[in-house]
Design a protein around this motif. Structure first.
Motif, PDB file in Angstrom:
ATOM      1  N   ARG A   1       0.744  34.266  76.739  1.00 33.44           N
ATOM      2  CA  ARG A   1      -0.456  34.705  77.467  1.00 33.44           C
ATOM      3  C   ARG A   1      -1.647  33.839  77.085  1.00 33.44           C
ATOM      4  O   ARG A   1      -2.781  34.286  77.125  1.00 33.44           O
ATOM      5  CB  ARG A   1      -0.765  36.156  77.151  1.00 33.44           C
ATOM      6  N   SER A   2      -1.384  32.596  76.710  1.00 32.65           N
ATOM      7  CA  SER A   2      -2.443  31.704  76.268  1.00 32.65           C
ATOM      8  C   SER A   2      -2.637  30.553  77.254  1.00 32.65           C
ATOM      9  O   SER A   2      -1.829  30.329  78.151  1.00 32.65           O
ATOM     10  CB  SER A   2      -2.110  31.134  74.880  1.00 32.65           C
ATOM     11  N   GLU A   3      -3.720  29.840  77.052  1.00 28.59           N
ATOM     12  CA  GLU A   3      -3.984  28.678  77.894  1.00 28.59           C
ATOM     13  C   GLU A   3      -2.937  27.592  77.666  1.00 28.59           C
ATOM     14  O   GLU A   3      -2.563  26.880  78.607  1.00 28.59           O
ATOM     15  CB  GLU A   3      -5.378  28.126  77.602  1.00 28.59           C
ATOM     16  N   LEU A   4      -2.453  27.459  76.446  1.00 30.56           N
ATOM     17  CA  LEU A   4      -1.424  26.460  76.159  1.00 30.56           C
ATOM     18  C   LEU A   4      -0.171  26.711  77.000  1.00 30.56           C
ATOM     19  O   LEU A   4       0.416  25.772  77.548  1.00 30.56           O
ATOM     20  CB  LEU A   4      -1.082  26.456  74.667  1.00 30.56           C
ATOM     21  N   TRP A   5       0.241  27.957  77.124  1.00 28.88           N
ATOM     22  CA  TRP A   5       1.421  28.271  77.934  1.00 28.88           C
ATOM     23  C   TRP A   5       1.168  27.944  79.406  1.00 28.88           C
ATOM     24  O   TRP A   5       2.028  27.399  80.086  1.00 28.88           O
ATOM     25  CB  TRP A   5       1.808  29.734  77.771  1.00 28.88           C
ATOM     26  N   SER A   6      -0.028  28.256  79.895  1.00 31.22           N
ATOM     27  CA  SER A   6      -0.371  27.928  81.281  1.00 31.22           C
ATOM     28  C   SER A   6      -0.326  26.426  81.518  1.00 31.22           C
ATOM     29  O   SER A   6       0.183  25.969  82.547  1.00 31.22           O
ATOM     30  CB  SER A   6      -1.763  28.452  81.625  1.00 31.22           C
ATOM     31  N   LEU A   7      -0.850  25.670  80.564  1.00 30.41           N
ATOM     32  CA  LEU A   7      -0.810  24.212  80.690  1.00 30.41           C
ATOM     33  C   LEU A   7       0.622  23.691  80.639  1.00 30.41           C
ATOM     34  O   LEU A   7       0.971  22.760  81.361  1.00 30.41           O
ATOM     35  CB  LEU A   7      -1.648  23.560  79.585  1.00 30.41           C
TER      36      LEU A   7
ATOM     37  N   MET B   1       7.533  27.177  68.441  1.00 31.06           N
ATOM     38  CA  MET B   1       7.040  25.806  68.599  1.00 31.06           C
ATOM     39  C   MET B   1       5.556  25.785  68.976  1.00 31.06           C
ATOM     40  O   MET B   1       4.786  24.995  68.421  1.00 31.06           O
ATOM     41  CB  MET B   1       7.843  25.076  69.680  1.00 31.06           C
ATOM     42  N   MET B   2       5.171  26.650  69.896  1.00 32.68           N
ATOM     43  CA  MET B   2       3.764  26.695  70.303  1.00 32.68           C
ATOM     44  C   MET B   2       2.870  27.158  69.153  1.00 32.68           C
ATOM     45  O   MET B   2       1.791  26.605  68.942  1.00 32.68           O
ATOM     46  CB  MET B   2       3.578  27.615  71.510  1.00 32.68           C
ATOM     47  N   ALA B   3       3.327  28.169  68.410  1.00 32.63           N
ATOM     48  CA  ALA B   3       2.518  28.685  67.303  1.00 32.63           C
ATOM     49  C   ALA B   3       2.320  27.623  66.229  1.00 32.63           C
ATOM     50  O   ALA B   3       1.201  27.437  65.738  1.00 32.63           O
ATOM     51  CB  ALA B   3       3.176  29.929  66.705  1.00 32.63           C
ATOM     52  N   GLU B   4       3.364  26.918  65.875  1.00 28.46           N
ATOM     53  CA  GLU B   4       3.250  25.889  64.847  1.00 28.46           C
ATOM     54  C   GLU B   4       2.357  24.740  65.311  1.00 28.46           C
ATOM     55  O   GLU B   4       1.494  24.277  64.567  1.00 28.46           O
ATOM     56  CB  GLU B   4       4.637  25.362  64.467  1.00 28.46           C
ATOM     57  N   THR B   5       2.543  24.309  66.543  1.00 29.42           N
ATOM     58  CA  THR B   5       1.728  23.204  67.068  1.00 29.42           C
ATOM     59  C   THR B   5       0.269  23.612  67.176  1.00 29.42           C
ATOM     60  O   THR B   5      -0.623  22.870  66.748  1.00 29.42           O
ATOM     61  CB  THR B   5       2.254  22.770  68.457  1.00 29.42           C
ATOM     62  N   LEU B   6       0.012  24.775  67.723  1.00 28.23           N
ATOM     63  CA  LEU B   6      -1.366  25.231  67.899  1.00 28.23           C
ATOM     64  C   LEU B   6      -2.049  25.447  66.554  1.00 28.23           C
ATOM     65  O   LEU B   6      -3.209  25.059  66.370  1.00 28.23           O
ATOM     66  CB  LEU B   6      -1.396  26.504  68.738  1.00 28.23           C
TER      67      LEU B   6
ATOM     68  N   THR C   1      -0.462  17.305  72.790  1.00 28.58           N
ATOM     69  CA  THR C   1      -1.509  16.797  73.678  1.00 28.58           C
ATOM     70  C   THR C   1      -2.155  17.936  74.464  1.00 28.58           C
ATOM     71  O   THR C   1      -3.388  17.982  74.599  1.00 28.58           O
ATOM     72  CB  THR C   1      -0.911  15.762  74.655  1.00 28.58           C
ATOM     73  N   LEU C   2      -1.351  18.844  74.962  1.00 31.75           N
ATOM     74  CA  LEU C   2      -1.890  19.972  75.717  1.00 31.75           C
ATOM     75  C   LEU C   2      -2.678  20.928  74.820  1.00 31.75           C
ATOM     76  O   LEU C   2      -3.708  21.479  75.241  1.00 31.75           O
ATOM     77  CB  LEU C   2      -0.766  20.708  76.438  1.00 31.75           C
ATOM     78  N   ALA C   3      -2.215  21.122  73.592  1.00 38.83           N
ATOM     79  CA  ALA C   3      -2.972  21.959  72.647  1.00 38.83           C
ATOM     80  C   ALA C   3      -4.320  21.315  72.338  1.00 38.83           C
ATOM     81  O   ALA C   3      -5.350  22.000  72.314  1.00 38.83           O
ATOM     82  CB  ALA C   3      -2.168  22.169  71.365  1.00 38.83           C
ATOM     83  N   ASP C   4      -4.325  19.998  72.127  1.00 38.10           N
ATOM     84  CA  ASP C   4      -5.586  19.289  71.886  1.00 38.10           C
ATOM     85  C   ASP C   4      -6.519  19.428  73.076  1.00 38.10           C
ATOM     86  O   ASP C   4      -7.724  19.635  72.914  1.00 38.10           O
ATOM     87  CB  ASP C   4      -5.328  17.810  71.608  1.00 38.10           C
ATOM     88  N   HIS C   5      -5.977  19.305  74.271  1.00 32.94           N
ATOM     89  CA  HIS C   5      -6.792  19.428  75.480  1.00 32.94           C
ATOM     90  C   HIS C   5      -7.442  20.811  75.555  1.00 32.94           C
ATOM     91  O   HIS C   5      -8.643  20.933  75.845  1.00 32.94           O
ATOM     92  CB  HIS C   5      -5.915  19.174  76.708  1.00 32.94           C
ATOM     93  N   SER C   6      -6.679  21.833  75.287  1.00 35.62           N
ATOM     94  CA  SER C   6      -7.186  23.200  75.339  1.00 35.62           C
ATOM     95  C   SER C   6      -8.263  23.437  74.281  1.00 35.62           C
ATOM     96  O   SER C   6      -9.318  24.015  74.571  1.00 35.62           O
ATOM     97  CB  SER C   6      -6.024  24.166  75.138  1.00 35.62           C
ATOM     98  N   ILE C   7      -8.004  22.979  73.068  1.00 34.86           N
ATOM     99  CA  ILE C   7      -8.959  23.181  71.973  1.00 34.86           C
ATOM    100  C   ILE C   7     -10.230  22.389  72.232  1.00 34.86           C
ATOM    101  O   ILE C   7     -11.347  22.895  72.061  1.00 34.86           O
ATOM    102  CB  ILE C   7      -8.325  22.771  70.631  1.00 34.86           C
ATOM    103  N   ARG C   8     -10.095  21.146  72.665  1.00 30.50           N
ATOM    104  CA  ARG C   8     -11.280  20.302  72.888  1.00 30.50           C
ATOM    105  C   ARG C   8     -12.122  20.793  74.049  1.00 30.50           C
ATOM    106  O   ARG C   8     -13.337  20.605  74.052  1.00 30.50           O
ATOM    107  CB  ARG C   8     -10.843  18.860  73.100  1.00 30.50           C
ATOM    108  N   ARG C   9     -11.505  21.412  75.017  1.00 30.99           N
ATOM    109  CA  ARG C   9     -12.285  21.987  76.116  1.00 30.99           C
ATOM    110  C   ARG C   9     -13.188  23.100  75.573  1.00 30.99           C
ATOM    111  O   ARG C   9     -14.370  23.171  75.894  1.00 30.99           O
ATOM    112  CB  ARG C   9     -11.368  22.523  77.196  1.00 30.99           C
ATOM    113  N   ALA C  10     -12.634  23.964  74.763  1.00 32.99           N
ATOM    114  CA  ALA C  10     -13.433  25.041  74.180  1.00 32.99           C
ATOM    115  C   ALA C  10     -14.501  24.487  73.243  1.00 32.99           C
ATOM    116  O   ALA C  10     -15.654  24.937  73.256  1.00 32.99           O
ATOM    117  CB  ALA C  10     -12.532  26.013  73.434  1.00 32.99           C
ATOM    118  N   LEU C  11     -14.135  23.491  72.444  1.00 30.09           N
ATOM    119  CA  LEU C  11     -15.098  22.913  71.509  1.00 30.09           C
ATOM    120  C   LEU C  11     -16.213  22.170  72.223  1.00 30.09           C
ATOM    121  O   LEU C  11     -17.341  22.106  71.718  1.00 30.09           O
ATOM    122  CB  LEU C  11     -14.393  21.979  70.525  1.00 30.09           C
TER     123      LEU C  11
END
Length: 127
Positions: free
Chosen positions: A66-72, A92-97, A6-16
């Motif tokens: 050092r990514s937005e996903l980690w900050s979230l 886990m973050m790399a695979e999900t992202l 969910t957090l990865a989607d939020h980060s990606i959709r914000r940029a998109l």
């Protein structure tokens, strides 16, 4: 894992959403010639799709702490973020992202193709 998705989607959709705003604004500026506007929109969406795929390809080798996903994750799931060992959190973050970037690239590529076809139809109909 669902929270990370969910957090990865939020980060990606914000940029998109910002990228989409730029594409729509440019297409509106070119609306005097619909074929040109659709072709330009298709080209820009194609570049966005390629950018997402390039980021997905690069993700496993990046330091995602050092990514937005980690900050979230630190803001919304502090206990989870601090409890995971660095290696496991990175994996886990790399695979999900990576998975979510590819998932978002597919409909954008389809929309780019649709705009290119529409531009081609309008160009052929104008002759």
């Amino acid at each position: 894992m669902d929270l990370m998705r969910t957090l990865a989607d939020h980060s990606i959709r914000r940029a998109l959403s910002f990228a989409g705003l730029g594409v729509v604004t440019l297409m509106l500026a070119l609306s005097f010639d619909l074929a040109l506007a659709f072709r330009t929109g298709g080209n820009l969406l194609g570049l966005i799709c390629l950018g997402l795929l390039w980021l997905a390809w690069r993700t496993p080798s990046r330091n995602l702490r050092r990514s937005e996903l980690w900050s979230l994750l630190l803001v919304h799931a502090t206990a989870l973020a601090r409890s995971l060992p660095a290696e496991q959190a990175q994996r886990m973050m790399a695979e999900t992202l990576r998975q979510r970037l590819v998932w978002h690239a597919e409909p954008i590529g389809a929309l780019a193709l649709f705009l290119w076809v529409l531009a081609m139809i309008l160009t052929l109909a104008g002759r």
